[in-house]
Design a protein around this motif. Structure first.
Motif, PDB file in Angstrom:
ATOM      1  N   LYS A  79     -69.856  15.100   2.669  1.00 20.27           N
ATOM      2  CA  LYS A  79     -68.972  15.881   1.823  1.00 20.27           C
ATOM      3  C   LYS A  79     -67.550  15.796   2.383  1.00 20.27           C
ATOM      4  CE  LYS A  79     -72.648  17.305  -0.363  1.00 20.27           C
ATOM      5  NZ  LYS A  79     -72.985  16.767  -1.707  1.00 20.27           N
ATOM      6  N   PHE A  80     -66.623  15.400   1.531  1.00 22.79           N
ATOM      7  CA  PHE A  80     -65.236  15.274   1.946  1.00 22.79           C
ATOM      8  C   PHE A  80     -64.420  16.415   1.347  1.00 22.79           C
ATOM      9  CE2 PHE A  80     -67.039  11.105   2.391  1.00 22.79           C
ATOM     10  CZ  PHE A  80     -66.426  10.566   3.513  1.00 22.79           C
ATOM     11  N   TYR A  81     -63.555  16.990   2.170  1.00 27.57           N
ATOM     12  CA  TYR A  81     -62.737  18.123   1.730  1.00 27.57           C
ATOM     13  C   TYR A  81     -61.255  17.788   1.862  1.00 27.57           C
ATOM     14  CZ  TYR A  81     -67.041  20.806   1.730  1.00 27.57           C
ATOM     15  OH  TYR A  81     -68.312  21.250   1.459  1.00 27.57           O
ATOM     16  N   ASP A  82     -60.479  18.264   0.889  1.00 30.10           N
ATOM     17  CA  ASP A  82     -59.041  18.007   0.847  1.00 30.10           C
ATOM     18  C   ASP A  82     -58.252  19.306   0.923  1.00 30.10           C
ATOM     19  OD1 ASP A  82     -59.396  15.214   0.384  1.00 30.10           O
ATOM     20  OD2 ASP A  82     -59.793  15.638  -1.728  1.00 30.10           O
ATOM     21  N   PHE A  83     -57.019  19.177   1.419  1.00 26.13           N
ATOM     22  CA  PHE A  83     -56.027  20.232   1.248  1.00 26.13           C
ATOM     23  C   PHE A  83     -55.290  19.984  -0.055  1.00 26.13           C
ATOM     24  CE2 PHE A  83     -55.609  20.563   6.075  1.00 26.13           C
ATOM     25  CZ  PHE A  83     -56.259  21.785   6.141  1.00 26.13           C
ATOM     26  N   ILE A  84     -55.048  21.007  -0.822  1.00 25.22           N
ATOM     27  CA  ILE A  84     -54.150  20.913  -1.972  1.00 25.22           C
ATOM     28  C   ILE A  84     -53.047  21.926  -1.726  1.00 25.22           C
ATOM     29  CG2 ILE A  84     -53.884  21.140  -4.460  1.00 25.22           C
ATOM     30  CD1 ILE A  84     -56.844  20.442  -4.727  1.00 25.22           C
ATOM     31  N   VAL A  85     -51.876  21.419  -1.399  1.00 29.45           N
ATOM     32  CA  VAL A  85     -50.727  22.251  -1.026  1.00 29.45           C
ATOM     33  C   VAL A  85     -49.746  22.326  -2.176  1.00 29.45           C
ATOM     34  CG1 VAL A  85     -48.659  22.296   0.442  1.00 29.45           C
ATOM     35  CG2 VAL A  85     -50.900  21.864   1.450  1.00 29.45           C
ATOM     36  N   SER A  86     -49.156  23.494  -2.380  1.00 22.88           N
ATOM     37  CA  SER A  86     -48.088  23.636  -3.370  1.00 22.88           C
ATOM     38  C   SER A  86     -46.922  24.389  -2.745  1.00 22.88           C
ATOM     39  CB  SER A  86     -48.582  24.368  -4.625  1.00 22.88           C
ATOM     40  OG  SER A  86     -48.876  25.718  -4.329  1.00 22.88           O
ATOM     41  N   ILE A  87     -45.708  23.984  -3.108  1.00 19.13           N
ATOM     42  CA  ILE A  87     -44.493  24.630  -2.638  1.00 19.13           C
ATOM     43  C   ILE A  87     -43.490  24.702  -3.782  1.00 19.13           C
ATOM     44  CG2 ILE A  87     -44.739  23.919  -0.229  1.00 19.13           C
ATOM     45  CD1 ILE A  87     -42.817  21.636  -0.762  1.00 19.13           C
ATOM     46  N   GLN A  88     -42.514  25.564  -3.636  1.00 21.16           N
ATOM     47  CA  GLN A  88     -41.448  25.700  -4.626  1.00 21.16           C
ATOM     48  C   GLN A  88     -40.148  25.205  -3.999  1.00 21.16           C
ATOM     49  OE1 GLN A  88     -42.525  27.231  -7.503  1.00 21.16           O
ATOM     50  NE2 GLN A  88     -40.653  27.132  -8.709  1.00 21.16           N
ATOM     51  N   SER A  89     -39.459  24.295  -4.681  1.00 19.21           N
ATOM     52  CA  SER A  89     -38.198  23.772  -4.155  1.00 19.21           C
ATOM     53  C   SER A  89     -37.274  23.412  -5.303  1.00 19.21           C
ATOM     54  CB  SER A  89     -38.454  22.534  -3.288  1.00 19.21           C
ATOM     55  OG  SER A  89     -37.253  22.030  -2.742  1.00 19.21           O
ATOM     56  N   ASN A  90     -36.036  23.881  -5.214  1.00 18.72           N
ATOM     57  CA  ASN A  90     -35.033  23.580  -6.238  1.00 18.72           C
ATOM     58  C   ASN A  90     -35.519  23.937  -7.644  1.00 18.72           C
ATOM     59  OD1 ASN A  90     -33.169  22.245  -4.303  1.00 18.72           O
ATOM     60  ND2 ASN A  90     -34.785  20.703  -4.214  1.00 18.72           N
ATOM     61  N   GLY A  91     -36.233  25.047  -7.742  1.00 18.91           N
ATOM     62  CA  GLY A  91     -36.681  25.524  -9.041  1.00 18.91           C
ATOM     63  C   GLY A  91     -37.895  24.820  -9.598  1.00 18.91           C
ATOM     64  N   ARG A  92     -38.521  23.939  -8.813  1.00 19.33           N
ATOM     65  CA  ARG A  92     -39.696  23.218  -9.290  1.00 19.33           C
ATOM     66  C   ARG A  92     -40.875  23.419  -8.349  1.00 19.33           C
ATOM     67  NH1 ARG A  92     -39.650  20.050 -13.414  1.00 19.33           N
ATOM     68  NH2 ARG A  92     -37.697  19.388 -14.383  1.00 19.33           N
ATOM     69  N   LYS A  93     -42.066  23.322  -8.908  1.00 19.80           N
ATOM     70  CA  LYS A  93     -43.281  23.441  -8.109  1.00 19.80           C
ATOM     71  C   LYS A  93     -43.817  22.052  -7.809  1.00 19.80           C
ATOM     72  CE  LYS A  93     -47.644  26.009  -7.879  1.00 19.80           C
ATOM     73  NZ  LYS A  93     -48.506  27.011  -8.567  1.00 19.80           N
ATOM     74  N   TYR A  94     -44.100  21.806  -6.547  1.00 21.57           N
ATOM     75  CA  TYR A  94     -44.618  20.513  -6.118  1.00 21.57           C
ATOM     76  C   TYR A  94     -46.003  20.686  -5.503  1.00 21.57           C
ATOM     77  CZ  TYR A  94     -39.816  18.849  -6.648  1.00 21.57           C
ATOM     78  OH  TYR A  94     -38.587  18.518  -7.155  1.00 21.57           O
ATOM     79  N   LYS A  95     -46.860  19.682  -5.731  1.00 21.57           N
ATOM     80  CA  LYS A  95     -48.203  19.718  -5.172  1.00 21.57           C
ATOM     81  C   LYS A  95     -48.512  18.384  -4.495  1.00 21.57           C
ATOM     82  CE  LYS A  95     -50.341  23.077  -8.318  1.00 21.57           C
ATOM     83  NZ  LYS A  95     -51.516  23.368  -9.175  1.00 21.57           N
ATOM     84  N   GLN A  96     -49.440  18.448  -3.530  1.00 21.54           N
ATOM     85  CA  GLN A  96     -49.894  17.231  -2.872  1.00 21.54           C
ATOM     86  C   GLN A  96     -51.302  17.426  -2.349  1.00 21.54           C
ATOM     87  OE1 GLN A  96     -48.316  14.240  -2.626  1.00 21.54           O
ATOM     88  NE2 GLN A  96     -50.117  13.376  -1.621  1.00 21.54           N
TER      89      GLN A  96
END
Length: 234
Positions: A79-96
């Motif tokens: 079983k493989f597990y991932d991080f899903i990160v989100s941040i807010q920058s310059n008025g936009r939401k980013y995910k990775q």
């Protein structure tokens, strides 16, 4: 580089590994897993905050993360597990999305899991792409480390020309190769998905499937529009 300080450090034998030279470089940081707690909720935001100090335009707020099963990579054996990160920058939401750790049920054993040094920082390259910045963040790994422990690594902001200067066999610091092409910005990706929807390219999908496709697009690195369309339909 701060040449005089670096020369003095070399003369005083303070450079134990080439990656230590990053301490004397502008727009660079070093991440040593030993300096952080083991729990993601204690170290993950700190690592992202430190990475954001490389360039002022990478400042962010509203850090969030989740640990999710990677249904594509996982099977009955592992079983493989991932991080899903989100941040807010310059008025936009980013995910990775980036790899976290592996679990083998038959052995009841987890792999080491700190942070995917090859992927996590690309959330910041999305910000730089949106800003049409000449910089991209690059991973720089320590060399000659034979250990099962999580390794120290560096992250450095370089222009395309600077990356080329490092890419030679005599360089002690070899950065990852990053894409400096005019990749779709976050706004262009949103408009492309809207256009695909109007054209009826997602007519065979349910609203839930479309939303899952959008989420997949937001979590990955999108180098071209074909990747956007492909991810949106799966």
């Amino acid at each position: 580089m701060q040449d005089q300080n670096l020369i003095a450090a070399i003369e005083n034998q303070k450079i134990k590994n080439p990656i230590d030279m990053l301490s004397y470089c502008s727009k660079a940081i070093i991440i040593n897993p030993k300096n952080y707690a083991n729990e993601p909720e204690k170290y993950l935001e700190l690592v992202h905050q430190k990475t954001a100090t490389i360039l002022p335009e990478l400042a962010f707020t509203n850090f969030e993360f989740q640990i999710a099963l990677d249904s594509i990579m996982s099977d009955e054996d592992d079983k493989f597990y991932d991080f899903i990160v989100s941040i807010q920058s310059n008025g936009r939401k980013y995910k990775q999305k980036s790899f976290y750790r592996m679990y083998t049920p038959s052995k009841n054993k987890y792999s080491l899991g700190f942070i995917d040094s090859q992927e996590y920082y690309k959330i910041f390259n999305k910000i730089l792409t949106d800003q049409h910045s000449p910089y991209r963040l690059h991973q720089i790994t320590a060399y000659n480390e034979d250990t099962n422990e999580e390794k120290t690594f560096g992250i450095m902001a370089l222009t395309k020309e600077q990356e080329k200067a490092f890419q030679n066999s005599e360089s002690y610091l070899v950065p990852s190769s990053e894409d400096f092409k005019n990749k779709p910005t976050t706004l262009q990706i949103e408009k492309a998905i809207e256009a695909y929807t109007k054209l009826g390219l997602f007519s065979n999908l349910t609203p839930e499937q479309i939303n899952l496709g959008k989420e997949k697009v937001s979590q990955q690195e999108n180098s071209n529009y074909n990747q956007i369309l492909s991810a949106s339909q799966t």
